[in-house]
Design an enzyme around this catalytic site. Sequence first.
Site, PDB file in Angstrom:
ATOM      1  N   GLU A   1      18.012 -18.410  -5.679  1.00  0.00           N
ATOM      2  CA  GLU A   1      17.284 -16.557  -6.565  1.00  0.00           C
ATOM      3  C   GLU A   1      16.688 -16.884  -7.623  1.00  0.00           C
ATOM      4  O   GLU A   1      16.200 -16.075  -8.377  1.00  0.00           O
ATOM      5  CB  GLU A   1      19.010 -16.006  -5.744  1.00  0.00           C
ATOM      6  CG  GLU A   1      18.372 -14.841  -6.236  1.00  0.00           C
ATOM      7  CD  GLU A   1      16.871 -13.922  -5.676  1.00  0.00           C
ATOM      8  OE1 GLU A   1      16.832 -12.614  -6.610  1.00  0.00           O
ATOM      9  OE2 GLU A   1      17.090 -14.080  -5.065  1.00  0.00           O
TER      10      GLU A   1
ATOM     11  N   GLU B   1       8.436 -15.199  -9.701  1.00  0.00           N
ATOM     12  CA  GLU B   1       7.922 -13.805  -9.039  1.00  0.00           C
ATOM     13  C   GLU B   1       6.767 -13.847 -10.809  1.00  0.00           C
ATOM     14  O   GLU B   1       6.201 -12.854 -10.038  1.00  0.00           O
ATOM     15  CB  GLU B   1       8.709 -13.106  -8.606  1.00  0.00           C
ATOM     16  CG  GLU B   1       9.524 -13.417  -6.621  1.00  0.00           C
ATOM     17  CD  GLU B   1      10.633 -12.353  -6.466  1.00  0.00           C
ATOM     18  OE1 GLU B   1      10.261 -11.872  -5.561  1.00  0.00           O
ATOM     19  OE2 GLU B   1      10.949 -12.110  -7.209  1.00  0.00           O
TER      20      GLU B   1
ATOM     21  N   LYS C   1       5.839  -4.504  -3.326  1.00  0.00           N
ATOM     22  CA  LYS C   1       7.602  -3.763  -3.241  1.00  0.00           C
ATOM     23  C   LYS C   1       8.117  -4.347  -1.810  1.00  0.00           C
ATOM     24  O   LYS C   1       9.353  -4.658  -1.157  1.00  0.00           O
ATOM     25  CB  LYS C   1       7.794  -2.904  -3.449  1.00  0.00           C
ATOM     26  CG  LYS C   1       9.310  -2.631  -3.298  1.00  0.00           C
ATOM     27  CD  LYS C   1      10.593  -3.177  -4.650  1.00  0.00           C
ATOM     28  CE  LYS C   1      11.581  -3.159  -4.417  1.00  0.00           C
ATOM     29  NZ  LYS C   1      12.364  -4.463  -4.586  1.00  0.00           N
TER      30      LYS C   1
ATOM     31  N   ASN D   1      -2.090   2.554   6.197  1.00  0.00           N
ATOM     32  CA  ASN D   1      -1.490   1.250   5.662  1.00  0.00           C
ATOM     33  C   ASN D   1      -1.539  -0.024   7.368  1.00  0.00           C
ATOM     34  O   ASN D   1      -0.724   1.149   7.822  1.00  0.00           O
ATOM     35  CB  ASN D   1       0.672   1.693   5.134  1.00  0.00           C
ATOM     36  CG  ASN D   1       0.414   2.300   3.905  1.00  0.00           C
ATOM     37  OD1 ASN D   1      -0.918   1.917   2.918  1.00  0.00           O
ATOM     38  ND2 ASN D   1       0.760   2.818   3.769  1.00  0.00           N
ATOM     39  N   GLY D   2      -0.737  -0.691   7.500  1.00  0.00           N
ATOM     40  CA  GLY D   2      -0.796  -1.927   7.699  1.00  0.00           C
ATOM     41  C   GLY D   2      -1.932  -2.420   8.120  1.00  0.00           C
ATOM     42  O   GLY D   2      -3.077  -3.083   7.504  1.00  0.00           O
TER      43      GLY D   2
ATOM     44  N   HIS E   1      17.781 -36.981  -4.132  1.00  0.00           N
ATOM     45  CA  HIS E   1      16.904 -36.778  -2.911  1.00  0.00           C
ATOM     46  C   HIS E   1      15.810 -36.851  -3.394  1.00  0.00           C
ATOM     47  O   HIS E   1      14.747 -35.627  -2.400  1.00  0.00           O
ATOM     48  CB  HIS E   1      17.750 -36.117  -1.621  1.00  0.00           C
ATOM     49  CG  HIS E   1      19.556 -37.349  -1.341  1.00  0.00           C
ATOM     50  ND1 HIS E   1      19.096 -38.227  -0.608  1.00  0.00           N
ATOM     51  CD2 HIS E   1      20.255 -36.731  -1.629  1.00  0.00           C
ATOM     52  CE1 HIS E   1      20.618 -38.814  -0.721  1.00  0.00           C
ATOM     53  NE2 HIS E   1      21.148 -37.242  -0.881  1.00  0.00           N
TER      54      HIS E   1
ATOM     55  N   ARG F   1       5.151  -0.761  -5.371  1.00  0.00           N
ATOM     56  CA  ARG F   1       4.482  -1.002  -4.007  1.00  0.00           C
ATOM     57  C   ARG F   1       3.574  -2.311  -4.462  1.00  0.00           C
ATOM     58  O   ARG F   1       3.147  -3.133  -3.194  1.00  0.00           O
ATOM     59  CB  ARG F   1       4.331   0.287  -2.931  1.00  0.00           C
ATOM     60  CG  ARG F   1       4.917   0.810  -2.578  1.00  0.00           C
ATOM     61  CD  ARG F   1       4.803   1.884  -1.732  1.00  0.00           C
ATOM     62  NE  ARG F   1       5.266   1.427  -0.522  1.00  0.00           N
ATOM     63  CZ  ARG F   1       5.678   1.264   0.509  1.00  0.00           C
ATOM     64  NH1 ARG F   1       7.070   1.301   0.590  1.00  0.00           N
ATOM     65  NH2 ARG F   1       4.750   1.225   1.842  1.00  0.00           N
TER      66      ARG F   1
ATOM     67  N   CYS G   1       0.822  -1.254  -0.382  1.00  0.00           N
ATOM     68  CA  CYS G   1      -0.048   0.057  -0.033  1.00  0.00           C
ATOM     69  C   CYS G   1       0.851   1.518   0.058  1.00  0.00           C
ATOM     70  O   CYS G   1       1.475   1.156   0.746  1.00  0.00           O
ATOM     71  CB  CYS G   1      -1.265  -0.111   1.267  1.00  0.00           C
ATOM     72  SG  CYS G   1      -1.668  -1.628   1.342  1.00  0.00           S
TER      73      CYS G   1
ATOM     74  N   TRP H   1      -3.420  -2.346  -1.590  1.00  0.00           N
ATOM     75  CA  TRP H   1      -3.610  -3.860  -1.365  1.00  0.00           C
ATOM     76  C   TRP H   1      -4.527  -4.994  -0.427  1.00  0.00           C
ATOM     77  O   TRP H   1      -3.694  -4.434   1.102  1.00  0.00           O
ATOM     78  CB  TRP H   1      -1.918  -4.178  -1.435  1.00  0.00           C
ATOM     79  CG  TRP H   1      -1.781  -5.664  -2.459  1.00  0.00           C
ATOM     80  CD1 TRP H   1      -1.213  -7.232  -1.436  1.00  0.00           C
ATOM     81  CD2 TRP H   1      -1.158  -5.406  -3.144  1.00  0.00           C
ATOM     82  NE1 TRP H   1      -0.897  -7.361  -2.411  1.00  0.00           N
ATOM     83  CE2 TRP H   1      -1.407  -7.589  -2.943  1.00  0.00           C
ATOM     84  CE3 TRP H   1      -1.451  -5.620  -4.342  1.00  0.00           C
ATOM     85  CZ2 TRP H   1      -1.050  -8.096  -4.327  1.00  0.00           C
ATOM     86  CZ3 TRP H   1      -1.364  -5.400  -5.385  1.00  0.00           C
ATOM     87  CH2 TRP H   1      -0.520  -6.895  -5.786  1.00  0.00           C
TER      88      TRP H   1
ATOM     89  N   LYS I   1      13.379 -16.007  -9.009  1.00  0.00           N
ATOM     90  CA  LYS I   1      12.718 -14.767  -9.805  1.00  0.00           C
ATOM     91  C   LYS I   1      12.347 -15.256 -10.877  1.00  0.00           C
ATOM     92  O   LYS I   1      10.889 -14.360 -11.380  1.00  0.00           O
ATOM     93  CB  LYS I   1      14.208 -14.629 -10.407  1.00  0.00           C
ATOM     94  CG  LYS I   1      15.179 -12.983  -9.249  1.00  0.00           C
ATOM     95  CD  LYS I   1      14.366 -11.738  -9.615  1.00  0.00           C
ATOM     96  CE  LYS I   1      14.792 -11.034  -8.099  1.00  0.00           C
ATOM     97  NZ  LYS I   1      13.654 -11.975  -6.542  1.00  0.00           N
TER      98      LYS I   1
END
Length: 604
Positions: free
Chosen positions: A477, A484, A599, A100-101, A500, A27, A2, A76, A481
């Site tokens: 990573e 995402e 973000k 926000n929160g 395994h 964001r 947000c 969001w 990526k």
Amino acid sequence: MCGIIGYVGKNNSIEIALEGLKKLEYRGYDSAGIAFIRADDGLLEIVRCKGKINELISKPALSGVKSNAGIGHTRWATHGSPSEINAHPHRVDDIAIVHNGIIENYIELKKSLIKDGAVFNSDTDTEVMCHLIASFYRKGHSFEAAVGEAIKLLQGSYAVAVICEREPGKIICAKKDSPLVIGLGDGEYFCASDVPAFLSSTRDVIFMEDGEAAVLTREGVIIRNSEGALVHREPTKITWSPSMAEKGGYRHFMLKEIFEQPRAIADTITGRANVEQGSVNLYEFGLDEETIKKTKKIFIAACGTSWHAALCGKYMIEEAARIPVEVDIASEFRYRRPIIGKDDLFISITQSGETADTLAALKEAKKCGARTMAICNVVGSTASRESDYVFYTHSGPEIGVASTKAFVTQLVSLYLLSIALSNKVFTESINTLLRIPTLLESVLIADGEIEKLARQLSKANGFLFLGRGILYPIALEGALKLKEISYIHAEGYPAGEMKHGPIALIDEELPVVILLSKETLYEKVISNIEEVKSRGGKTVVISNEDDDGVRGIADHFLLVPRSNKFLDAIVMALPLQLLAYHIAVIRGCDVDQPRNLAKSVTVE
């Protein structure tokens, strides 16, 4: 998550709020809105929409309207589905609020308010706050006091900006566990969840602390702490230029930030390494030799991409400094009752310095008596203010949700820290580090080749990434990526663990990306390539050794320059970023704002 923007001053707050919200799109959000006091008749008006800011801009209610005080928000969804009715700002009587929160006790508060006659129009916890403020205002409290009394009842996290129709030249802000920054202009003042929202207007900022509330008018800013005492804090000068937060001709912010990595790494190194002495300047980390001698163990906590950097840091620090390192996912750290104390150093790694889980882990470490350090990118962020020591990565603003340049500068920071902690001479290691920007430039030249590879792989439904040693976190990573931004399922594994479990997935449809370094168990990883090939798997080998034998068995082979076994992590990360980027673009995905992601994750 947000975004918040607030403005009071001589210019049109509607235009400034909309522009600020555009700067906060990175964001992540699903709805947007603004509230403002009309200049012509002094009335409070709210305009909201589900969807993107361009839809908000096109609303007829904003056409030709002027205002000198307003607040805006990109939401969001947390409480209530994405919809216009759940979008911020929320209004009750003369009060409008953006938030926000997460308010953890909102159900209890809502029930109490309903008993008193309140009628709710949304499913959000934010509307509860608005009702609380309005109820205190109706009872005769001043605007400032009404906000203050309301936030005393809240449990959870919040950053809020509030306006009132009866006090049109004023914005009240407050924060707890969610970022809020004030911008200081010439007869105009801003509040926002992040600096880029108003960076084109001012670089002078004050980062608000938890428990503080601020009153913004055209005459200035007054800040008080939770006890009501006045707070005086010198402004911080932001070194980023507005142009650094723009695309600069690139198709996406992510691509721009990938190509900025050589410069970002050079900025992170500058002034911190002494080539002649083969050492790193301890004062850059706030450390001294006595502190290092007392350090028995290091704990590193982080989330997402920063956690992968932390895993790489473990390899670097343990080998160079011979100090044991324990790496935690930040959201798990405080819940496992960690055994950490005064002889330990806790390091939090966070791009924004505002990641909620990382901040919670930092607070837990402080409570246990450990010394604390933050590795972050944002000057004045909560993590940097809360820590005993801070090391800034200097990578500049990172707008794309999927982290790229922040990640590689975190790796550089950890490499410098490992040398600093070792108290040894590492002339060759530093010289190799200084060559990294040039090595990355040579990888970027291969962008066209990587795009061609992406076209051949873009229809795959899954990927497996393999690496050994420090390249295992880079495999993680690379997988992160890809999923995402392209929404393809991908997994990263230590190459030695392939037998395994993951080997059961291998068939002719599954691309397996294998990171191969001459410095790290080279022959063993070649054996992994052979195992994948023998089961019909499609191999994509990224190697720093031009080996004809490997070229012969690989379906796709990409050569990258060699550095050393630790800095290979940076060199190998770059082609994985480009591969993920191009696959996502080919599949038509929103690269800079991937679905369901934000973000800066400022809620637990």
